[in-house]
Write a protein that holds these residues in place. Structure first.
Motif, mmCIF file in Angstrom:
data_model
loop_
_atom_site.group_PDB
_atom_site.id
_atom_site.type_symbol
_atom_site.label_atom_id
_atom_site.label_comp_id
_atom_site.label_asym_id
_atom_site.label_seq_id
_atom_site.Cartn_x
_atom_site.Cartn_y
_atom_site.Cartn_z
ATOM 1 N N TRP A 1 0.824 -1.218 0.000
ATOM 2 C CA TRP A 1 0.000 0.000 0.000
ATOM 3 C C TRP A 1 0.847 1.251 0.000
ATOM 4 O O TRP A 1 0.574 2.209 -0.723
ATOM 5 N N ILE A 2 1.888 1.218 0.809
ATOM 6 C CA ILE A 2 2.728 2.409 0.958
ATOM 7 C C ILE A 2 3.503 2.709 -0.330
ATOM 8 O O ILE A 2 3.881 3.836 -0.598
ATOM 9 N N ALA A 3 3.662 1.680 -1.150
ATOM 10 C CA ALA A 3 4.389 1.868 -2.415
ATOM 11 C C ALA A 3 3.706 2.878 -3.335
ATOM 12 O O ALA A 3 4.330 3.406 -4.255
ATOM 13 N N TYR A 4 2.424 3.159 -3.083
ATOM 14 C CA TYR A 4 1.742 4.170 -3.899
ATOM 15 C C TYR A 4 2.069 5.592 -3.449
ATOM 16 O O TYR A 4 1.790 6.552 -4.156
ATOM 17 N N ASN A 5 2.633 5.720 -2.260
ATOM 18 C CA ASN A 5 2.881 7.044 -1.683
ATOM 19 C C ASN A 5 4.251 7.576 -2.121
ATOM 20 O O ASN A 5 5.274 7.076 -1.676
ATOM 21 N N PRO A 6 4.274 8.577 -2.983
ATOM 22 C CA PRO A 6 5.566 9.081 -3.460
ATOM 23 C C PRO A 6 6.451 9.608 -2.333
ATOM 24 O O PRO A 6 7.683 9.522 -2.415
ATOM 25 N N LEU A 7 5.819 10.118 -1.264
ATOM 26 C CA LEU A 7 6.616 10.626 -0.144
ATOM 27 C C LEU A 7 7.417 9.520 0.521
ATOM 28 O O LEU A 7 8.565 9.723 0.927
ATOM 29 N N ALA A 8 6.791 8.340 0.642
ATOM 30 C CA ALA A 8 7.492 7.208 1.251
ATOM 31 C C ALA A 8 8.736 6.868 0.434
ATOM 32 O O ALA A 8 9.807 6.597 0.983
ATOM 33 N N HIS A 9 8.593 6.921 -0.890
ATOM 34 C CA HIS A 9 9.749 6.645 -1.763
ATOM 35 C C HIS A 9 10.827 7.702 -1.579
ATOM 36 O O HIS A 9 12.013 7.390 -1.516
ATOM 37 N N LEU A 10 10.405 8.966 -1.492
ATOM 38 C CA LEU A 10 11.389 10.037 -1.377
ATOM 39 C C LEU A 10 12.146 9.951 -0.051
ATOM 40 O O LEU A 10 13.359 10.163 -0.007
ATOM 41 N N ILE A 11 11.432 9.616 1.018
ATOM 42 C CA ILE A 11 12.102 9.515 2.323
ATOM 43 C C ILE A 11 13.078 8.333 2.335
ATOM 44 O O ILE A 11 14.211 8.442 2.810
ATOM 45 N N GLU A 12 12.664 7.192 1.765
ATOM 46 C CA GLU A 12 13.572 6.037 1.671
ATOM 47 C C GLU A 12 14.785 6.371 0.801
ATOM 48 O O GLU A 12 15.914 5.995 1.107
ATOM 49 N N TRP A 13 14.507 7.067 -0.275
ATOM 50 C CA TRP A 13 15.585 7.461 -1.198
ATOM 51 C C TRP A 13 16.591 8.339 -0.463
ATOM 52 O O TRP A 13 17.809 8.142 -0.548
ATOM 53 N N LEU A 14 16.055 9.312 0.290
ATOM 54 C CA LEU A 14 16.929 10.201 1.047
ATOM 55 C C LEU A 14 17.806 9.405 2.009
ATOM 56 O O LEU A 14 19.015 9.622 2.099
ATOM 57 N N ARG A 15 17.192 8.432 2.697
ATOM 58 C CA ARG A 15 17.957 7.674 3.694
ATOM 59 C C ARG A 15 18.988 6.761 3.040
ATOM 60 O O ARG A 15 20.106 6.613 3.545
ATOM 61 N N SER A 16 18.628 6.178 1.893
ATOM 62 C CA SER A 16 19.601 5.290 1.255
ATOM 63 C C SER A 16 20.752 6.097 0.662
ATOM 64 O O SER A 16 21.873 5.597 0.542
ATOM 65 N N ALA A 17 20.488 7.382 0.333
ATOM 66 C CA ALA A 17 21.568 8.235 -0.160
ATOM 67 C C ALA A 17 22.389 8.776 0.994
ATOM 68 O O ALA A 17 23.574 9.052 0.863
ATOM 69 N N PHE A 18 21.744 8.906 2.129
ATOM 70 C CA PHE A 18 22.370 9.558 3.272
ATOM 71 C C PHE A 18 23.252 8.596 4.068
ATOM 72 O O PHE A 18 24.410 8.875 4.349
ATOM 73 N N PHE A 19 22.681 7.427 4.424
ATOM 74 C CA PHE A 19 23.380 6.516 5.336
ATOM 75 C C PHE A 19 24.265 5.548 4.562
ATOM 76 O O PHE A 19 23.791 4.864 3.654
ATOM 77 N N VAL A 20 25.511 5.516 4.929
ATOM 78 C CA VAL A 20 26.461 4.597 4.292
ATOM 79 C C VAL A 20 26.034 3.167 4.646
ATOM 80 O O VAL A 20 25.771 2.858 5.810
#
Lengths: 259, 217
Positions: free
Chosen positions: A203-222
């Protein structure tokens, strides 16, 4: 006397509105601009208290504060941009008396102000963590910038559309605000998608914000790579939002500046 | 110069469309100050906004070849929660005028005293009009659009306005809406009559007032 070229006029207007907005956006509160930092800090503090009480630690990295900052700040950037842009015209209707001031100028000034505030807040909060808590390095800084750009574009598009739709159906604004509240809990502000049950994740996969927050974290945290994030979906949603918003602004609002 | 070519403008209201202009043509030459006349609700203020470019016509073309002010009225243009000074700063910026000079001029001209630093929402309508008038005088327009503000304020402020206009008569014109025929005649030589969606230009304002009085009786 020939009038100055259109882009010069527009730049003047946007700059003037921007400077005035800086006053009206923060001038009302007692702490002024400090509120921009206090708001995310309150969110982070509440979640740290809850996490500590439950005996939980950060799902990624070793700083809970940093994990929460990378969720709370993007969320606030998005909601503030939506809110501020949606109300840009109503809040400045008197200015439309000046022929060179257009609705797009009013919205653009607020978008720039939100983008600038977001960048400053994010950088300052990260620096605070680095100075007083954990030393860290950002894995892909350019991706972090890309995520914030998407957040602003998504927020701006949604805000423009909300403003246009609620000028026709005034109840829409309230309805949308009611939808946005539960969205806070479905955007991954305080969790990562990999820790969710598969049905919830679908369900959450439809939420673009969820993707953006995950994207931010995967770019941020080594060392953290999310299997959930769909970059293309996040970018597409942002672009669709802004195109839809601008098209609606053109089509639905009549030619009169005061309508 | 302002020219209207086949301009139409209407508003949707509960009782159908209210027509302001229907295929109206008009040429306002430079060097003439013009009174805008018409009965209440004919659309004089809307017409002024169309001249300014604040409002777009539904159809037709408006061309301008002069630096035209925004419609100077006691109502619009100011942000209530900002002070008079901050509003002046904003207006100076959007017109690309020197901010410091504009503020000094308005502080001197509008005679607002300590109110200059107070939120505009605390102003009386006369004070708002003085502020609007002051800023517009600070920025050098070639054509001033005036909507019912010269009648406000006390006698000394009114004569100050008149003197300010008199002083720039050689380079600036006025297009004016007012309910006072005396005010109109003291500023304008010519007149435009707005009636049932059409515009008629009178080179001599006396002809317009005579025509107007005859039409009403």
């Amino acid at each position: 006397m020939t009038p100055p070229p259109a882009h010069v006029v527009m730049a003047r207007v946007v700059l003037a509105v921007l400077l005035r907005e800086t006053r009206t956006r923060f001038g009302r509160y007692q702490f002024g601009y400090l509120w921009a930092f206090l708001e995310p800090l309150t969110h982070v503090a509440v979640f740290i208290a809850v996490f500590t009480a439950l005996g939980r630690t950060s799902p990624i990295g070793n700083s809970l504060a940093l994990f929460l900052i990378t969720g709370v700040v993007p969320w606030l950037v998005f909601t503030h941009t939506v809110n501020r842009v949606a109300k840009a015209v109503d809040g400045n209707r008197a200015l439309l008396m000046f022929p060179q001031v257009t609705r797009i100028d009013l919205m653009l000034a607020r978008i720039i102000l939100e983008a600038a505030t977001a960048s400053v807040v994010f950088v300052v909060l990260c620096l605070l963590v680095r100075l007083f808590e954990t030393r860290f390095t950002i894995e892909r800084p350019l991706d972090v910038i890309a995520v914030f750009a998407c957040l602003i574009v998504l927020g701006a598009g949604t805000g423009i559309a909300t403003g246009v739709i609620s000028s026709v159906f005034p109840t829409f604004e309230r309805l949308f605000a009611a939808i946005r509240r539960p969205l806070y809990f479905a955007s991954g502000v305080f969790f990562i998608a990999d820790n969710l049950p598969p049905e919830a994740r679908a369900w959450i996969a439809y939420n673009p914000l969820a993707h953006l927050i995950e994207w931010l974290r995967s770019a941020f945290f080594v060392g953290f790579e999310s299997s959930f994030v769909d970059h293309r979906y996040a970018v597409a949603c942002s672009l669709v939002a802004v195109v839809f918003g601008l098209a609606a602004e053109r089509a639905i609002r009549p030619a009169e500046k005061f309508a | 110069m302002i020219a209207l070519a086949a301009v139409s403008k209407g508003y949707r209201t509960r009782n159908g469309v209210k027509v302001i202009l229907r295929d109206a043509d008009l040429v306002l030459p430079r060097g003439r100050s013009v009174a805008l006349m018409g009965i209440n609700g004919a659309g004089k203020s809307t017409l002024l906004r169309i001249f300014a470019g604040t409002e777009r016509p539904d159809r037709g073309r408006v061309s301008r070849s002069a630096r035209i002010s925004w419609p100077l009225g006691s109502a619009g243009g100011f942000h209530g929660s900002l002070s008079g000074l901050e509003n002046v700063r904003f207006i100076a910026r959007i017109y690309g005028a020197d901010v410091r000079q504009t503020i000094d001029f308005v502080a001197d001209f509008a005679e607002l005293g300590t109110y200059f630093d107070m939120p505009v929402r605390t102003y009386s309508s006369g004070m708002r009009a003085r502020l609007a008038f002051g800023v517009s005088m600070a920025i050098d327009f070639e054509c001033y659009l005036v909507d019912e503000i010269t009648g406000v304020g006390d006698a000394s402020f009114q004569s100050k306005c008149r003197a300010a206009f008199q002083e720039r008569r050689s380079r600036a014109d006025v297009i004016m809406v007012s309910h006072s025929p005396r005010t109109l005649k003291s500023y304008c030589q010519s007149a435009v009559l707005l009636q049932d969606g059409s515009l008629s230009f009178f080179d001599n304002i006396d002809d317009a007032t005579a025509f107007y009085a005859k039409g009403l009786s």
